[in-house]
Design an enzyme around this catalytic site. Sequence first.
Site, PDB file in Angstrom:
ATOM      1  N   ASP A   1       0.837  -1.201   0.000  1.00 16.64           N
ATOM      2  CA  ASP A   1       0.000   0.000   0.000  1.00 16.64           C
ATOM      3  C   ASP A   1       0.874   1.254   0.000  1.00 16.64           C
ATOM      4  OD1 ASP A   1      -2.822   0.126  -0.141  1.00 16.64           O
ATOM      5  OD2 ASP A   1      -3.002  -0.979   1.725  1.00 16.64           O
ATOM      6  N   LEU A   2       1.799   1.319   0.948  1.00 15.03           N
ATOM      7  CA  LEU A   2       2.629   2.510   1.076  1.00 15.03           C
ATOM      8  C   LEU A   2       3.546   2.688  -0.132  1.00 15.03           C
ATOM      9  CD1 LEU A   2       3.519   2.193   4.857  1.00 15.03           C
ATOM     10  CD2 LEU A   2       2.005   3.884   3.813  1.00 15.03           C
TER      11      LEU A   2
END
Length: 395
Positions: free
Chosen positions: A168-169
């Site tokens: 995600d990051l």
Amino acid sequence: MSALSGVRVLDISQVLAGPYAAMLLADLGADVIKIEAPGHGDHSRQMAPRVADNVSGAYLAVNRNKRGVSVNLKDERGRELVRRLAENADIVIENFRPGVAARLGIDFETLSVANPRLIHCSISGFGQTGPYSARGGFDLVAQGMTGLMSITGEPDGPPVKCGVPITDLTAGLFATYGILAALAARERTGVGQQVDASLFEAGLGLEVWESVEYFHTGVTSRPTGSAHRLGAPYQAFRCADGHFTVGADGDRHWPRFCEVIGRPDLPADPRFATNTERLANLAALVAEIEERTVTRKRDDWLALLEAAGIPAGPIHTVPEALEDPHTRARGMVVDIEHATLGPLKALGPAVKLSDTPASVRTAAPDLGQHTDEVFGELGLGAADLAELRDAKVIA
């Protein structure tokens, strides 16, 4: 002057990858308008940890420095308001499943007709094309499908995901990288373009060493615990009161490390003479090293290793890392004022620019906090806004 002063971003994303990318741009000075649905807003508003009864820490973490607008995208009038905002925007970020933005009329093809300079970034689980493109995007699933979980954890242990939502990051980071590249290209061409980022490709993009190991040797990478797959000793070692890390795999550091731990004989051992031999005999190497390291406490070893110029460090908890004096000296913990909660602490920008630094200026907005302000900039008067609010188009 901030690096992105004068750049306007519409953030039509939620939870993590998209909001994180938009926050990075906001930290650099962009005017980021966060667009949320009336009533519940971004899904992260319902997530733990709860900072207050109606405030989520998850939402606060990645939505600072933004202005908040609440508009109903299920209503054509709401969608038209967003399209009007996009006419004067530089960047749009969305993380709908592929095809949803087109159905809403806020996709790149639609918005770029009125604004050819627009940079439109779509972040999804698997990208805008390909056989998996229609699937939802979840960090855990992406970590598993990209091979990250197969190389994380202890040897012969069960699959383990990274301790942070790494795909995600990283998808947010790659999206930001693509957006900034598109901004630079627009300076030359005068036109915008589509940026397509995904959790799946973010996970694959991190496997720089594991992929080359497979491509050139046919070897399938396995979990190595804290150890490095290409160098030894480069891992955590036990000591009298816990563990500490050491990076002594180089020809210069290895014999010096052996001197510090009182085993100057180890470099002459044929099992450990070169990095290749040390990797091949890693279990035996660790046993020999830990026979010595368990005799003293962590801080004693760290003082000796630092004096000898050998890379080493403690294994901190998150609170210990946040309280570390170097963390504070580098501005990685900042104070911020929230409209209803008062003073809060937040992570500071992770990259320092000498002339146009990133900064944390405002906390994440309350739901719809800037609705009237932002749509007023489109020329809507108080009566227009009241009518739209009564019709539940905005909130």
